[in-house]
Design an enzyme around this catalytic site. Structure first.
Site, short mmCIF file in Angstrom:
data_model
loop_
_atom_site.label_atom_id
_atom_site.label_comp_id
_atom_site.label_asym_id
_atom_site.label_seq_id
_atom_site.Cartn_x
_atom_site.Cartn_y
_atom_site.Cartn_z
N GLU A 25 38.49 52.69 47.71
CA GLU A 25 37.19 53.07 47.12
C GLU A 25 36.05 52.89 48.13
O GLU A 25 36.22 52.27 49.18
CB GLU A 25 36.90 52.25 45.86
CG GLU A 25 36.88 50.74 46.10
CD GLU A 25 35.90 50.01 45.21
OE1 GLU A 25 34.76 50.50 45.04
OE2 GLU A 25 36.25 48.92 44.72
N LYS A 160 37.12 38.49 38.54
CA LYS A 160 36.12 37.54 39.04
C LYS A 160 35.41 36.88 37.87
O LYS A 160 35.13 37.55 36.86
CB LYS A 160 35.12 38.34 39.88
CG LYS A 160 34.40 37.50 40.89
CD LYS A 160 33.41 38.31 41.70
CE LYS A 160 34.05 39.39 42.51
NZ LYS A 160 34.21 40.64 41.83
N1 PSU Z 1 33.91 43.77 42.29
C1 PSU Z 1 33.95 43.36 43.58
N2 PSU Z 1 33.52 44.20 44.55
C2 PSU Z 1 33.05 45.45 44.27
C3 PSU Z 1 33.02 45.87 42.90
C4 PSU Z 1 33.46 44.99 41.95
O1 PSU Z 1 34.37 42.27 43.87
O2 PSU Z 1 32.67 46.17 45.18
C5 PSU Z 1 32.57 47.25 42.58
C6 PSU Z 1 33.78 48.18 42.38
O3 PSU Z 1 33.47 49.44 42.93
C7 PSU Z 1 33.90 48.29 40.88
C8 PSU Z 1 32.45 48.22 40.47
O4 PSU Z 1 34.52 49.46 40.44
O5 PSU Z 1 31.87 47.26 41.34
C9 PSU Z 1 32.27 47.83 39.04
O6 PSU Z 1 30.92 47.97 38.72
P1 PSU Z 1 30.43 47.74 37.21
O7 PSU Z 1 30.66 46.28 36.97
O8 PSU Z 1 28.98 48.14 37.24
O9 PSU Z 1 31.29 48.61 36.35
#
Ligand code: PSU
Ligand code: MN
Length: 307
Positions: A25, A160
């Site tokens: 990604e 996390k």
């Molecule tokens: N968690 C991480 N690093 C990241 C992300 C999440 O440790 O870079 C990024 C990923 O691209 C994930 C996104 O798909 O955040 C999720 O965002 P949200 O919580 O806004 O859905």
């Protein structure tokens, strides 16, 4: 559809001759880590995938195209522009493409674009989940809904604790998404190898994981699989120390009134700041570890005749 997709030469060749591929990604590059570590990490991730037998396909939206496989210039552009690039989840894809607006793709958008190319294995660091306090905020990542419907296996380092681990597991269960622990019974918590929760299935080899994936699709059980791979021991952080840092970061975020899609990037940055860079080292190490495992799963999946 064809007109919307642009493959790199390396990925096009891999598709043509049936080599195993691993999707990567781009939000993790633009919004997940600071420059220039983000670009170095993205390049090294691709190398690790190759070293372990698969072809890397980093995914983003550039000039209105769904790009599958990026050049080093494109990786550098994403890393340098950082949060100046739109963070694109499933919701945003059509808008970005229609208006030729660049987008760094999250897990949900990357899974969807991977599925268009028939790529079944994807490596990242962390997936989004059910946020703490979601019972009032309704903040549940689109990543979970994508796992529910899109046929891609995602390798991550667990959930996390900026998220609610228990609610995230419940949501995935409701949606029929198997959560596999690679050589672990316990759900890893990203920066640390331990949590209070269990995965659904402990599986010890890439071959057996690939077999579950292949069997799932042979049975027409649509949707994703989440593989959780514990951070390497030497980079794992003390659960209580990182727990306190995360709690403090969330208090600060709430004070600043940060909501919605800005939350995850804010928290990642704040945690790096509060740990004086230690969390970044851990984050990079776990991403490399996931690239290696995903590459080996993709090899096995292809060897088993998985399509
Ligand atoms: N968690 C991480 N690093 C990241 C992300 C999440 O440790 O870079 C990024 C990923 O691209 C994930 C996104 O798909 O955040 C999720 O965002 P949200 O919580 O806004 O859905
Ligand atoms: Mn959200």
């Amino acid at each position: 559809m064809k007109n919307y997709i642009e493959y790199s030469k390396e990925v096009q060749n891999a598709i043509d001759i049936g080599l195993p591929i691993v999707a990567l990604e781009s939000t993790i590059i633009s919004h997940g880590m600071p420059y220039p570590k983000n670009v170095e990490t993205a390049i090294r991730c691709e190398e690790i995938v190759r070293e372990n037998g698969s072809i890397p396909a980093t995914i983003a939206i550039l000039n209105g195209k769904l790009k599958i496989g990026l050049s080093s210039e494109e990786l550098d552009y994403l890393g340098k522009t950082g949060t100046g690039i739109m963070k694109t989840s499933r919701r945003d894809i059509a808008y970005n493409v229609a208006n030729k607006i660049d987008g760094a793709t999250t897990v949900s958008a990357t899974m969807y674009i991977s599925s268009l190319a028939g790529i079944k294995v994807f490596a990242t660091g962390g997936v989004g989940g059910v946020h703490r306090g979601a019972e009032t905020s309704f903040d549940i990542s689109a990543d979970l809904e994508e796992l529910a419907i899109t046929n891609v296996l995602v390798v991550c380092a667990g959930v996390k604790s900026i998220l609610d681990l228990g609610l995230t597991l419940e949501y995935l269960e409701t949606k029929g998404v198997p959560v596999i622990g690679y050589q672990t019974k316990m759900l890893p918590a990203f920066y640390s190898r331990v949590s209070k929760f269990d995965v659904n299935f402990k599986i010890d080899t890439p071959r057996e994981i690939a077999n579950v994936l292949k069997t799932k699709y042979d049975l027409n059980l649509n949707g994703g699989v989440l593989v959780t791979n514990p951070i390497p021991l030497e980079f794992s952080m003390n659960n209580e120390v990182i727990g306190k840092v995360i709690d403090d970061a969330i208090i600060e975020m709430d004070k600043l009134g940060i909501i919605g899609k800005e939350q995850t990037p804010y928290l990642l940055g704040k945690i790096v700041e509060l740990t004086k860079g230690d969390s970044l080292k851990s984050n990079i190490a776990l991403v490399y570890n996931n690239c290696k495992l995903a590459s080996r799963i993709s090899n096995e999946y292809t060897a088993q005749g998985g399509k």
